[in-house]
Design an enzyme around this catalytic site. Structure first.
Site, PDB file in Angstrom:
ATOM      1  N   LYS A   1       0.820  -1.222   0.000  1.00 39.36           N
ATOM      2  CA  LYS A   1       0.000   0.000   0.000  1.00 39.36           C
ATOM      3  C   LYS A   1       0.852   1.268   0.000  1.00 39.36           C
ATOM      4  O   LYS A   1       0.426   2.295  -0.525  1.00 39.36           O
ATOM      5  CB  LYS A   1      -0.946  -0.003   1.190  1.00 39.36           C
ATOM      6  CG  LYS A   1      -2.010  -1.074   1.090  1.00 39.36           C
ATOM      7  CD  LYS A   1      -3.046  -0.966   2.182  1.00 39.36           C
ATOM      8  CE  LYS A   1      -3.953  -2.177   2.121  1.00 39.36           C
ATOM      9  NZ  LYS A   1      -5.209  -2.020   2.809  1.00 39.36           N
TER      10      LYS A   1
ATOM     11  N   GLY B   1      -8.504  -7.265   3.452  1.00 40.80           N
ATOM     12  CA  GLY B   1      -9.674  -7.867   4.104  1.00 40.80           C
ATOM     13  C   GLY B   1     -10.127  -7.123   5.347  1.00 40.80           C
ATOM     14  O   GLY B   1     -10.725  -7.697   6.248  1.00 40.80           O
TER      15      GLY B   1
ATOM     16  N   TYR C   1      -7.118   9.808   9.556  1.00 39.70           N
ATOM     17  CA  TYR C   1      -8.356   9.043   9.634  1.00 39.70           C
ATOM     18  C   TYR C   1      -9.532   9.955   9.298  1.00 39.70           C
ATOM     19  O   TYR C   1      -9.775  10.947   9.971  1.00 39.70           O
ATOM     20  CB  TYR C   1      -8.537   8.439  11.035  1.00 39.70           C
ATOM     21  CG  TYR C   1      -9.808   7.637  11.147  1.00 39.70           C
ATOM     22  CD1 TYR C   1      -9.952   6.431  10.472  1.00 39.70           C
ATOM     23  CD2 TYR C   1     -10.878   8.085  11.916  1.00 39.70           C
ATOM     24  CE1 TYR C   1     -11.118   5.688  10.553  1.00 39.70           C
ATOM     25  CE2 TYR C   1     -12.057   7.353  12.007  1.00 39.70           C
ATOM     26  CZ  TYR C   1     -12.163   6.154  11.314  1.00 39.70           C
ATOM     27  OH  TYR C   1     -13.325   5.422  11.400  1.00 39.70           O
ATOM     28  N   LEU C   2     -10.223   9.616   8.224  1.00 37.52           N
ATOM     29  CA  LEU C   2     -11.412  10.398   7.844  1.00 37.52           C
ATOM     30  C   LEU C   2     -12.588   9.818   8.630  1.00 37.52           C
ATOM     31  O   LEU C   2     -12.792   8.604   8.640  1.00 37.52           O
ATOM     32  CB  LEU C   2     -11.645  10.304   6.335  1.00 37.52           C
ATOM     33  CG  LEU C   2     -10.437  10.634   5.441  1.00 37.52           C
ATOM     34  CD1 LEU C   2     -10.801  10.489   3.964  1.00 37.52           C
ATOM     35  CD2 LEU C   2      -9.930  12.056   5.699  1.00 37.52           C
TER      36      LEU C   2
ATOM     37  N   GLU D   1      -9.560   1.883  -5.347  1.00 37.50           N
ATOM     38  CA  GLU D   1     -10.448   2.308  -4.263  1.00 37.50           C
ATOM     39  C   GLU D   1     -10.121   3.719  -3.773  1.00 37.50           C
ATOM     40  O   GLU D   1      -8.945   4.082  -3.649  1.00 37.50           O
ATOM     41  CB  GLU D   1     -10.331   1.340  -3.077  1.00 37.50           C
ATOM     42  CG  GLU D   1     -10.772  -0.073  -3.406  1.00 37.50           C
ATOM     43  CD  GLU D   1     -10.875  -0.982  -2.189  1.00 37.50           C
ATOM     44  OE1 GLU D   1     -11.674  -1.922  -2.237  1.00 37.50           O
ATOM     45  OE2 GLU D   1     -10.145  -0.753  -1.189  1.00 37.50           O
TER      46      GLU D   1
ATOM     47  N   ARG E   1      -7.254  -7.836  -8.707  1.00 38.89           N
ATOM     48  CA  ARG E   1      -8.015  -9.079  -8.938  1.00 38.89           C
ATOM     49  C   ARG E   1      -9.464  -8.693  -9.147  1.00 38.89           C
ATOM     50  O   ARG E   1      -9.820  -7.528  -9.019  1.00 38.89           O
ATOM     51  CB  ARG E   1      -7.898  -9.985  -7.704  1.00 38.89           C
ATOM     52  CG  ARG E   1      -8.285  -9.219  -6.438  1.00 38.89           C
ATOM     53  CD  ARG E   1      -8.483 -10.086  -5.243  1.00 38.89           C
ATOM     54  NE  ARG E   1      -8.582  -9.319  -4.017  1.00 38.89           N
ATOM     55  CZ  ARG E   1      -9.650  -8.680  -3.584  1.00 38.89           C
ATOM     56  NH1 ARG E   1     -10.761  -8.694  -4.300  1.00 38.89           N
ATOM     57  NH2 ARG E   1      -9.652  -8.005  -2.448  1.00 38.89           N
TER      58      ARG E   1
END
Ligand code: ADP
Length: 450
Positions: A123, A171, A209-210, A282, A298
């Site tokens: 990430k 996940g 952090y939103l 995303e 994927r």
């Protein structure tokens, strides 16, 4: 090693189980491609085993001894003369070592190149890549160390609350929200240890952090030869513990301007990466602002809502892209219409089904491995089915989902069917204005409402 790309494959091994294996086998059959299923001893009677042309047992029930054992899967593929391997979702689907092993054994991996999987699977690196293409990324850091005083300074600059994430995470696991500076160092250490044991990589990073954003993502299909199609966006804002519960396309919170801006950054990035197959980019969105979060290299669980609005079989195009380097869609001629919603049906307990009634009618799709009398083993993911509907607009799609959930009967195990109906009919969900924290905050209300 022979290069088998550009040829039509005749047999594919599906390296997965349950509903996604069933989903892939169905499209393969329509394409005239034979399938080989793999199964653990707990899954001998699973629907994917029954539907495939051949099936090979790859080990005992724990996935660490069966669905995650690369060598067993490769052996099964070679033994049954498969030409390609479809990894599905979860398990080995984003494992670059597996993709390499598949390739090194002369087989085609239905997915992007191992190097691309590796880059996007990290990430921290994925954020850097997205930023390079001008996509706004969630304000955050590179890899951090709890003992480095610079880390505290960087987090302070972001402003609390922050979220610590595992670079190799997935996940919905491995994330910790920190609201106070004094709790940061300890949480970084814990997150790093958890990341090490869950993902074999202790690298963590920090993001702002939103508090209550929307989760929005673009469905990408690419042929690896410069053609990158965007099949619109999906909204996956209804979540519990950072895991998606309900998805829809289009998103009630995305304007044409936002969709175009997201695609304008994403398309050159996927082109440059020579991305092949299905992928998802995303974002978190706050009003008209959006921030890149990650790429899933994927196909995704929620792909059917995009299939409905775009009129495209994503698995079919993914297979064509990865085995022949071409797709049947023109990226400039993608037409999106109507509204699609998916409810994930989860089992709260394992067991044997005593009764199953599946909803039908126009615009209703049920993707599942369930059949009357089948067993849901305790060893795997709790998702047992996806109920997907399609109609002209959101209002009609919601009415259809409510009707379909009422028709769906699963007895013998406990499920979340009633809860999904409750959410679908909640006035906030109905109005379409909510964020990722909404469902967690009203859960107590759900409990009382049951
Ligand atoms: P995973 O790969 O485990 O699915 P993601 O990075 O995709 O993790 O994030 C999953 C969910 O976690 C998001 O949809 C969102 O609800 C929450 N989340 C992640 N990052 C942030 C953030 N910076 N601020 C608020 N919520 C976040």
């Amino acid at each position: 090693m022979a290069d088998k790309k550009q040829t039509k494959v005749k047999r594919i091994l599906v390296a997965n189980r349950g509903e996604i294996a069933v989903r892939i086998i169905r499209t393969c059959r329509e394409m005239g491609i034979e399938t080989v299923a793999v199964y653990s001893t707990a899954d001998i009677d699973n629907l994917h085993v029954r539907l495939a042309d051949k099936a090979v047992c790859i080990g005992p029930p724990p996935s660490s001894k069966s669905y995650l054992v690369m060598q067993n899967i490769i052996m099964a593929a070679l033994h049954t003369h498969c030409e390609a391997v479809h990894p599905g979702v979860g398990f080995l689907s984003e494992n670059a070592s597996f993709a390499r092993l598949v390739r090194d054994n002369g087989l085609i991996f239905i997915g992007p190149d191992p190097d691309v999987i590796e880059l996007l699977g990290d990430k921290v690196k994925a954020r850097q890549t997205a930023a390079k293409y001008g996509l706004p990324v969630t304000p955050g850091t590179g890899a951090v160390d709890s003992k480095d005083p610079k880390t505290i300074e960087e987090a302070k600059k972001l402003g609390f609350p922050v979220i610590i994430k595992a670079a190799a995470g997935g996940g919905g696991k491995g994330m910790r929200i920190v609201r106070k500076e004094e709790e940061l160092a300890e949480n970084i250490s814990i997150a790093s240890r958890e990341a090490e044991s869950n993902f074999a990589d202790g690298t963590v990073f920090i993001e702002k952090y939103l508090e209550n954003p929307r989760h929005v993502e673009l469905q990408i299909l690419a042929d690896g030869n410069g053609n990158v199609a965007v099949l619109g966006e999906r909204d996956c804002t209804v979540q519990k513990n950072h895991q998606k519960l309900i998805e829809e396309s289009p998103s009630p919170g995305v304007t044409d301007k936002m969709r175009n801006a997201m695609a304008a950054g994403a398309v050159p990035m996927f082109k440059e990466l020579k991305y092949r197959g299905a992928g998802t980019i995303e974002f978190l969105a706050e009003g008209e602002n959006f921030y890149f979060m990650e790429v899933n290299a994927r196909v995704q669980v929620e792909h059917p809502v995009s299939e409905y609005v775009a009129g495209v079989d994503i698995i079919r195009q993914q297979i064509l892209a990865c085995t022949q380097g071409k797709m049947e869609i023109d990226p400039n001629a993608v037409k999106l219409s109507g509204w699609s919603i998916e409810c994930r049906i989860n089992a709260h307990t394992p067991g044997t089904l005593t009764r199953l009634e599946i909803p039908g009618g126009p615009g209703v799709r049920f993707d599942s491995f369930l059949y009357n009398g089948c067993t849901v083993p305790p060893h795997y993911d709790s998702m047992i089915a996806k109920l997907i509907v399609y109609d002209v607009d959101r209002k009609h799609a919601l009415a259809k989902m409510d009707r379909a959930l009422r028709e769906l009967v699963v007895e013998g195990i406990k499920t979340n069917i009633e809860r999904q109906r409750w959410i679908i009919n909640h006035p906030v969900f109905y109005n379409g204005v909510f964020g990722t924290s909404w469902y967690a905050n009203i859960e107590k209300e759900v409990e009382n409402g049951r």
